[in-house]
Design a protein around this motif. Structure first.
Motif, PDB file in Angstrom:
ATOM      1  N   SER A  34      32.076  42.287  59.547  1.00  0.00           N
ATOM      2  CA  SER A  34      33.169  42.936  58.812  1.00  0.00           C
ATOM      3  C   SER A  34      34.418  42.055  58.770  1.00  0.00           C
ATOM      4  CB  SER A  34      33.483  44.312  59.387  1.00  0.00           C
ATOM      5  OG  SER A  34      33.974  44.213  60.693  1.00  0.00           O
ATOM      6  N   GLN A  35      34.668  41.309  59.834  1.00  0.00           N
ATOM      7  CA  GLN A  35      35.817  40.392  59.823  1.00  0.00           C
ATOM      8  C   GLN A  35      35.598  39.273  58.813  1.00  0.00           C
ATOM      9  OE1 GLN A  35      36.091  39.250  63.931  1.00  0.00           O
ATOM     10  NE2 GLN A  35      37.228  41.091  64.517  1.00  0.00           N
ATOM     11  N   PHE A  36      34.399  38.725  58.793  1.00  0.00           N
ATOM     12  CA  PHE A  36      34.098  37.650  57.847  1.00  0.00           C
ATOM     13  C   PHE A  36      34.167  38.146  56.408  1.00  0.00           C
ATOM     14  CE2 PHE A  36      30.925  35.174  55.388  1.00  0.00           C
ATOM     15  CZ  PHE A  36      31.580  33.958  55.404  1.00  0.00           C
ATOM     16  N   THR A  37      33.574  39.303  56.135  1.00  0.00           N
ATOM     17  CA  THR A  37      33.602  39.808  54.761  1.00  0.00           C
ATOM     18  C   THR A  37      35.021  40.158  54.335  1.00  0.00           C
ATOM     19  OG1 THR A  37      33.033  42.043  55.494  1.00  0.00           O
ATOM     20  CG2 THR A  37      31.212  40.632  54.785  1.00  0.00           C
ATOM     21  N   GLY A  38      35.841  40.614  55.270  1.00  0.00           N
ATOM     22  CA  GLY A  38      37.248  40.872  54.961  1.00  0.00           C
ATOM     23  C   GLY A  38      37.972  39.595  54.560  1.00  0.00           C
ATOM     24  N   GLN A  39      37.695  38.512  55.277  1.00  0.00           N
ATOM     25  CA  GLN A  39      38.301  37.221  54.931  1.00  0.00           C
ATOM     26  C   GLN A  39      37.819  36.750  53.560  1.00  0.00           C
ATOM     27  OE1 GLN A  39      37.056  34.852  58.247  1.00  0.00           O
ATOM     28  NE2 GLN A  39      38.798  35.444  59.520  1.00  0.00           N
ATOM     29  N   ILE A  40      36.532  36.925  53.307  1.00  0.00           N
ATOM     30  CA  ILE A  40      35.973  36.509  52.019  1.00  0.00           C
ATOM     31  C   ILE A  40      36.603  37.298  50.882  1.00  0.00           C
ATOM     32  CG2 ILE A  40      33.849  36.520  50.623  1.00  0.00           C
ATOM     33  CD1 ILE A  40      34.001  34.250  52.640  1.00  0.00           C
ATOM     34  N   ARG A  41      36.795  38.606  51.073  1.00  0.00           N
ATOM     35  CA  ARG A  41      37.436  39.414  50.020  1.00  0.00           C
ATOM     36  C   ARG A  41      38.820  38.875  49.700  1.00  0.00           C
ATOM     37  NH1 ARG A  41      34.699  43.317  52.785  1.00  0.00           N
ATOM     38  NH2 ARG A  41      36.491  43.914  54.070  1.00  0.00           N
ATOM     39  N   ALA A  46      42.233  35.956  45.816  1.00  0.00           N
ATOM     40  CA  ALA A  46      43.209  34.914  45.512  1.00  0.00           C
ATOM     41  C   ALA A  46      42.675  33.912  44.491  1.00  0.00           C
ATOM     42  CB  ALA A  46      43.608  34.185  46.791  1.00  0.00           C
ATOM     43  N   ASP A  47      41.364  33.645  44.528  1.00  0.00           N
ATOM     44  CA  ASP A  47      40.785  32.649  43.632  1.00  0.00           C
ATOM     45  C   ASP A  47      39.334  33.001  43.278  1.00  0.00           C
ATOM     46  OD1 ASP A  47      40.256  30.400  42.115  1.00  0.00           O
ATOM     47  OD2 ASP A  47      40.122  29.050  43.835  1.00  0.00           O
ATOM     48  N   PRO A  48      39.130  33.912  42.318  1.00  0.00           N
ATOM     49  CA  PRO A  48      37.762  34.285  41.962  1.00  0.00           C
ATOM     50  C   PRO A  48      36.958  33.132  41.350  1.00  0.00           C
ATOM     51  CG  PRO A  48      39.350  35.487  40.601  1.00  0.00           C
ATOM     52  CD  PRO A  48      40.115  34.680  41.583  1.00  0.00           C
ATOM     53  N   LYS A  49      37.625  32.086  40.909  1.00  0.00           N
ATOM     54  CA  LYS A  49      36.907  30.943  40.323  1.00  0.00           C
ATOM     55  C   LYS A  49      36.081  30.195  41.366  1.00  0.00           C
ATOM     56  CE  LYS A  49      40.156  30.374  36.602  1.00  0.00           C
ATOM     57  NZ  LYS A  49      41.274  29.625  36.062  1.00  0.00           N
ATOM     58  N   MET A  50      36.356  30.433  42.639  1.00  0.00           N
ATOM     59  CA  MET A  50      35.575  29.786  43.682  1.00  0.00           C
ATOM     60  C   MET A  50      34.128  30.278  43.667  1.00  0.00           C
ATOM     61  SD  MET A  50      36.490  30.942  47.551  1.00  0.00           S
ATOM     62  CE  MET A  50      35.448  29.998  48.593  1.00  0.00           C
ATOM     63  N   LEU A  51      33.888  31.407  43.003  1.00  0.00           N
ATOM     64  CA  LEU A  51      32.531  31.944  42.896  1.00  0.00           C
ATOM     65  C   LEU A  51      31.611  31.033  42.084  1.00  0.00           C
ATOM     66  CD1 LEU A  51      33.367  35.702  42.416  1.00  0.00           C
ATOM     67  CD2 LEU A  51      32.201  34.657  44.375  1.00  0.00           C
ATOM     68  N   ALA A  52      32.186  30.105  41.349  1.00  0.00           N
ATOM     69  CA  ALA A  52      31.365  29.140  40.612  1.00  0.00           C
ATOM     70  C   ALA A  52      30.535  28.301  41.576  1.00  0.00           C
ATOM     71  CB  ALA A  52      32.239  28.241  39.741  1.00  0.00           C
ATOM     72  N   SER A  53      31.082  28.017  42.756  1.00  0.00           N
ATOM     73  CA  SER A  53      30.344  27.190  43.720  1.00  0.00           C
ATOM     74  C   SER A  53      29.646  28.005  44.807  1.00  0.00           C
ATOM     75  CB  SER A  53      31.277  26.165  44.363  1.00  0.00           C
ATOM     76  OG  SER A  53      32.311  26.816  45.062  1.00  0.00           O
ATOM     77  N   VAL A  54      30.114  29.218  45.087  1.00  0.00           N
ATOM     78  CA  VAL A  54      29.488  30.059  46.113  1.00  0.00           C
ATOM     79  C   VAL A  54      29.334  31.500  45.592  1.00  0.00           C
ATOM     80  CG1 VAL A  54      30.038  28.760  48.208  1.00  0.00           C
ATOM     81  CG2 VAL A  54      31.744  30.283  47.223  1.00  0.00           C
ATOM     82  N   PRO A  55      28.479  31.698  44.587  1.00  0.00           N
ATOM     83  CA  PRO A  55      28.345  33.042  44.004  1.00  0.00           C
ATOM     84  C   PRO A  55      27.801  34.079  44.983  1.00  0.00           C
ATOM     85  CG  PRO A  55      26.639  31.590  43.152  1.00  0.00           C
ATOM     86  CD  PRO A  55      27.579  30.731  43.951  1.00  0.00           C
ATOM     87  N   GLU A  56      27.100  33.653  46.032  1.00  0.00           N
ATOM     88  CA  GLU A  56      26.559  34.609  47.002  1.00  0.00           C
ATOM     89  C   GLU A  56      27.651  35.268  47.837  1.00  0.00           C
ATOM     90  OE1 GLU A  56      26.365  30.605  49.145  1.00  0.00           O
ATOM     91  OE2 GLU A  56      26.030  31.321  47.124  1.00  0.00           O
ATOM     92  N   TYR A  57      28.881  34.750  47.767  1.00  0.00           N
ATOM     93  CA  TYR A  57      29.966  35.345  48.534  1.00  0.00           C
ATOM     94  C   TYR A  57      30.415  36.693  47.978  1.00  0.00           C
ATOM     95  CZ  TYR A  57      30.905  31.506  51.782  1.00  0.00           C
ATOM     96  OH  TYR A  57      30.824  30.601  52.814  1.00  0.00           O
TER      97      TYR A  57
END
Length: 176
Positions: A34-41, A46-57
């Motif tokens: 839950s701490q990790f997923t909170g950080q990922i959210r 802040a930068d949804p474009k990062m999903l281009a390189s890590v879509p599994e996040y």
């Protein structure tokens, strides 16, 4: 005409998300996931474009934070079996997002609506399959282990080196 879902990509995203989930699923540190997923959210907001390189996040960030109404589960099963991406109006009533996650969902939708739908398909598969290993990764029955022992033993190590996210310091050193 309805857009197609890339089922092989969805399965790959599911496998990657599952691997990440399992790496944080530790009884000694029950809050790690839950701490990790909170950080990922926070990072994805802040930068949804990062999903281009890590879509599994994205499915990782939304893991256990969305609900699929019971009447919508049949729709999801149908969409996935036919490989059809739902229209937005159908999609938005087939899933219930946590209110705290709506800013992230809206940001991701503005970036890529298709990725949001794919990620929710991954979440549906993770929910319906439970916390068990994906079918593609189930090992063969080892009752006949004695007859095949040694054939291909250790081959998995070579395959793992090509996986995304794998880092081997010797990969960078060509003259060793």
């Amino acid at each position: 005409m309805a857009q197609q879902l890339n089922i092989s990509r969805i399965n790959e995203l599911k496998d990657n998300a599952y691997d990440n989930i399992m790496s944080y699923d530790d009884p000694d540190t029950p809050q790690a996931l839950s701490q990790f997923t909170g950080q990922i959210r926070g990072v994805l907001l802040a930068d949804p474009k990062m999903l281009a390189s890590v879509p599994e996040y994205l499915p990782l960030a939304l893991f256990e934070r969305v609900k699929f109404p019971s009447d919508a589960k049949g729709k999801w099963a149908d969409w996935l079996s036919r490989g059809v991406q739902p229209e937005w109006d159908e999609f938005k009533v087939s899933i219930a997002f946590n209110n705290a996650d709506l800013p992230l969902v809206l940001a991701v939708r503005a970036y890529s609506e298709a990725l949001l739908v794919e990620s929710c398909a991954v979440l549906y598969l993770l929910e319906t399959q439970g916390k068990q290993a994906p079918v593609a990764q189930v090992e063969e029955d080892d009752s006949d282990l004695g007859t095949d022992y040694g054939s291909g033993y250790g081959d998995d190590d070579e395959e793992d080196s090509d996986e995304e996210g794998y880092y081997d310091r010797y990969d960078d050193e060509e003259n060793y």
